[in-house]
Design an enzyme around this catalytic site. Sequence first.
Site, PDB file in Angstrom:
ATOM      1  N   ASP A 164      11.848  43.678  23.645  1.00  0.00           N
ATOM      2  CA  ASP A 164      11.264  42.537  25.258  1.00  0.00           C
ATOM      3  C   ASP A 164      11.687  43.088  26.510  1.00  0.00           C
ATOM      4  O   ASP A 164      11.363  42.310  27.196  1.00  0.00           O
ATOM      5  CB  ASP A 164      12.277  41.263  25.094  1.00  0.00           C
ATOM      6  CG  ASP A 164      13.261  41.253  24.998  1.00  0.00           C
ATOM      7  OD1 ASP A 164      14.646  42.183  24.369  1.00  0.00           O
ATOM      8  OD2 ASP A 164      14.472  40.732  24.003  1.00  0.00           O
ATOM      9  N   HIS A 182      -0.102   0.406   9.348  1.00  0.00           N
ATOM     10  CA  HIS A 182      -1.428   0.910   8.856  1.00  0.00           C
ATOM     11  C   HIS A 182      -2.255   1.907   9.582  1.00  0.00           C
ATOM     12  O   HIS A 182      -3.324   1.962   9.501  1.00  0.00           O
ATOM     13  CB  HIS A 182      -2.448  -0.216   8.048  1.00  0.00           C
ATOM     14  CG  HIS A 182      -1.005  -0.987   7.229  1.00  0.00           C
ATOM     15  ND1 HIS A 182      -1.054  -2.218   7.231  1.00  0.00           N
ATOM     16  CD2 HIS A 182      -0.423  -0.257   5.774  1.00  0.00           C
ATOM     17  CE1 HIS A 182       0.547  -2.533   6.201  1.00  0.00           C
ATOM     18  NE2 HIS A 182      -0.327  -1.964   5.871  1.00  0.00           N
ATOM     19  N   GLY A 211       0.734  -1.444   0.004  1.00  0.00           N
ATOM     20  CA  GLY A 211      -0.095  -0.213   0.074  1.00  0.00           C
ATOM     21  C   GLY A 211       1.225   0.883  -0.016  1.00  0.00           C
ATOM     22  O   GLY A 211       2.054   1.373   0.196  1.00  0.00           O
ATOM     23  N   SER A 212       0.086   2.674  -0.523  1.00  0.00           N
ATOM     24  CA  SER A 212       1.072   3.504  -0.660  1.00  0.00           C
ATOM     25  C   SER A 212       0.440   4.365   0.464  1.00  0.00           C
ATOM     26  O   SER A 212      -0.188   3.888   2.042  1.00  0.00           O
ATOM     27  CB  SER A 212       0.405   4.384  -1.582  1.00  0.00           C
ATOM     28  OG  SER A 212       0.530   4.134  -2.577  1.00  0.00           O
ATOM     29  N   GLY A 213       1.652   5.353   0.974  1.00  0.00           N
ATOM     30  CA  GLY A 213       1.636   6.223   2.342  1.00  0.00           C
ATOM     31  C   GLY A 213       2.563   5.769   3.103  1.00  0.00           C
ATOM     32  O   GLY A 213       2.752   5.905   4.332  1.00  0.00           O
ATOM     33  N   GLY A 223      25.799  43.059  11.234  1.00  0.00           N
ATOM     34  CA  GLY A 223      24.483  42.799  11.780  1.00  0.00           C
ATOM     35  C   GLY A 223      24.171  43.088  10.257  1.00  0.00           C
ATOM     36  O   GLY A 223      22.826  43.460  10.746  1.00  0.00           O
ATOM     37  N   ASP A 231      15.141  54.744  19.697  1.00  0.00           N
ATOM     38  CA  ASP A 231      16.031  53.584  20.240  1.00  0.00           C
ATOM     39  C   ASP A 231      16.180  53.417  21.278  1.00  0.00           C
ATOM     40  O   ASP A 231      16.958  54.218  21.585  1.00  0.00           O
ATOM     41  CB  ASP A 231      16.458  52.952  18.510  1.00  0.00           C
ATOM     42  CG  ASP A 231      17.056  51.547  18.918  1.00  0.00           C
ATOM     43  OD1 ASP A 231      16.508  50.687  18.789  1.00  0.00           O
ATOM     44  OD2 ASP A 231      18.554  51.708  18.698  1.00  0.00           O
ATOM     45  N   PRO A 232      16.828  52.421  21.557  1.00  0.00           N
ATOM     46  CA  PRO A 232      16.631  52.041  23.260  1.00  0.00           C
ATOM     47  C   PRO A 232      18.480  51.804  22.609  1.00  0.00           C
ATOM     48  O   PRO A 232      19.634  53.002  23.748  1.00  0.00           O
ATOM     49  CB  PRO A 232      16.520  50.774  23.712  1.00  0.00           C
ATOM     50  CG  PRO A 232      15.624  50.149  23.335  1.00  0.00           C
ATOM     51  CD  PRO A 232      15.240  51.271  21.647  1.00  0.00           C
TER      52      PRO A 232
END
Length: 580
Positions: free
Chosen positions: A402, A222, A57-59, A488, A559-560
């Site tokens: 974050d 199966h 069988g396939s699969g 970067g 921007d920090p």
Amino acid sequence: MEPQKKLINSVDSCVDEALCGLVRASGGLSLLGGHRVVLRSDLESLRGKVALLSGGGSGHEPAHGGYVGAGMLSAAVAGGVFASPPPASILAAIMSLHNAGAAGVLLIVKNYTGDRLNFGLAAEQARNHGVTVDMVIVAEDCAFDRPSKAGRRGLCGTVFIHKLAGALAEEGSSLDHIVARVTEVLKGVGSLGVSLSPCSVPGSLPSFDLSPGDMELGLGIHGEPGIKRSKVTSADEVVKTMIDHMTNPDSQSCLPLKSGDNVVVCVNNLGALSCLEMAIVTRAAITCLESRGMAVARVMSGSFMTSLEMAGVSLTLMRANEETLRLFDATTSAPAWPNLSSVHVSGRSYIVAPPTMDTRPQDDIHTEGSLSPVMHKALESVCSTLLERQEELNSLDRAAGDGDCGNTHAQAARAIQEWLRGHVVPGCPGKLLSVLAGLVQEKMGGSSGALYSLFLTAAAGHVAEGRSDAAAWASAVHAGTQAMRRYGGADPGDRTMLDALFPAVDELMKLTTAPPGGQMVILQAAVQKAASGAEATRNLTARAGRASYIAAERVTLPDPGAVAVAAILRAVLESLEGRK
């Protein structure tokens, strides 16, 4: 409940399209018109040799079509998903091999009723056409202690038989010899599977229910439920349980392995385990077998006989002597056979000694120089500034990241302060920059630590004890900034620390031509430009860093990272002016 989503075009065409994809991608394979049969493209090479045919069988891809090639199968016939192939297609495959001049055809069949019946019927029909045909049934499942009359199931051990029989056929062995040899080998082959999830045939519901956190031991390929259900434990424990079960002497399905045996191991992904999990299970299998005194000769780890998208793994073990290993190692062109090493796994030294590295710059013993007091004072000023502004930087970072920018800069500051308490500042500025690079790389962490360490490392080569005038410092800062930009990936205008650093560096480069009396003015201007550049980032759209993933209208504060750079430069200026 709806059927599991699958990336197919239609349920009805999925098998034919999968076979077409396999063959189109593999130059050594062809399809038999009107049938789901994969053939070697060089059938003329079979003349005078035994041909091998398998299927099912396939699969279970890459089984069986992926094992068609010189040194393995001559052809493979596919049924529908989890359905035995029809006798007419099996017979068509046999006759194609016979007509190519094969000296007999060996059918390699997994022990399932449908496969035995359909392959058996095709074999009888082929004999009526004058074809020499024989059949080997693979039944190596170790799940059941007391197998039913149907016998043990055929699992991934079938792939081992494909390989060994294929090598013998390629050498020109007779049909009888091949059958006798693989029949003997099968006495030392066993398989067992475990699953963390069911699978589902396209268009259908899952084959069985399995609660989160549970696993099924001894299931079939199966989607048939296994023999035991339990809670998922560690990979080491699961593998130990599997090997204990496979080698249990009280079981009629026992694989009779003993200390001193050479074994080949197949760690087979049933469909949906990650590569990371597979590697962990592979390690566990090797370690477990070696702990029992067995020598692991070969290991294959990957997807060899799957069960659609089942999240699980099967182990197949094969006792192997030198002749078996010779056949196992023989060359094959089958596209799904892995590129394995012929070096014994057990006993191989697999850890290489690390290179001898120089001591960390921060651990070296340094001597002071005329610039040491000035640089010490500047470092103290920078560290106290970063600690004072820790919460401010965190607050700025919470708006677009974050929220830990202040914390990471504070970690660097504390690491530098601790180092200063136990070391003298070297008189060579380059050595100091190397020390700072090592400290921030180790203690600061994250992308900020890498960026600052890049800056300092690149700058260190441009200043030395005898080369530390204003022009040299300007060149050092310029080199550091370019390194940050190069590795970067950010540019001025991307809303990063470079938006403060670049305008400051442009100004500092004037030091290369400025008279001694004008140096402090240039430094003051550079610090002001850094502050202005940092403030201007509130109006920029982030194109690098975490802030680039956030909608621009939500990022309205400076921007920090840029603010931190401006603060560092101002702290250096104030220490030089004697204000801090």
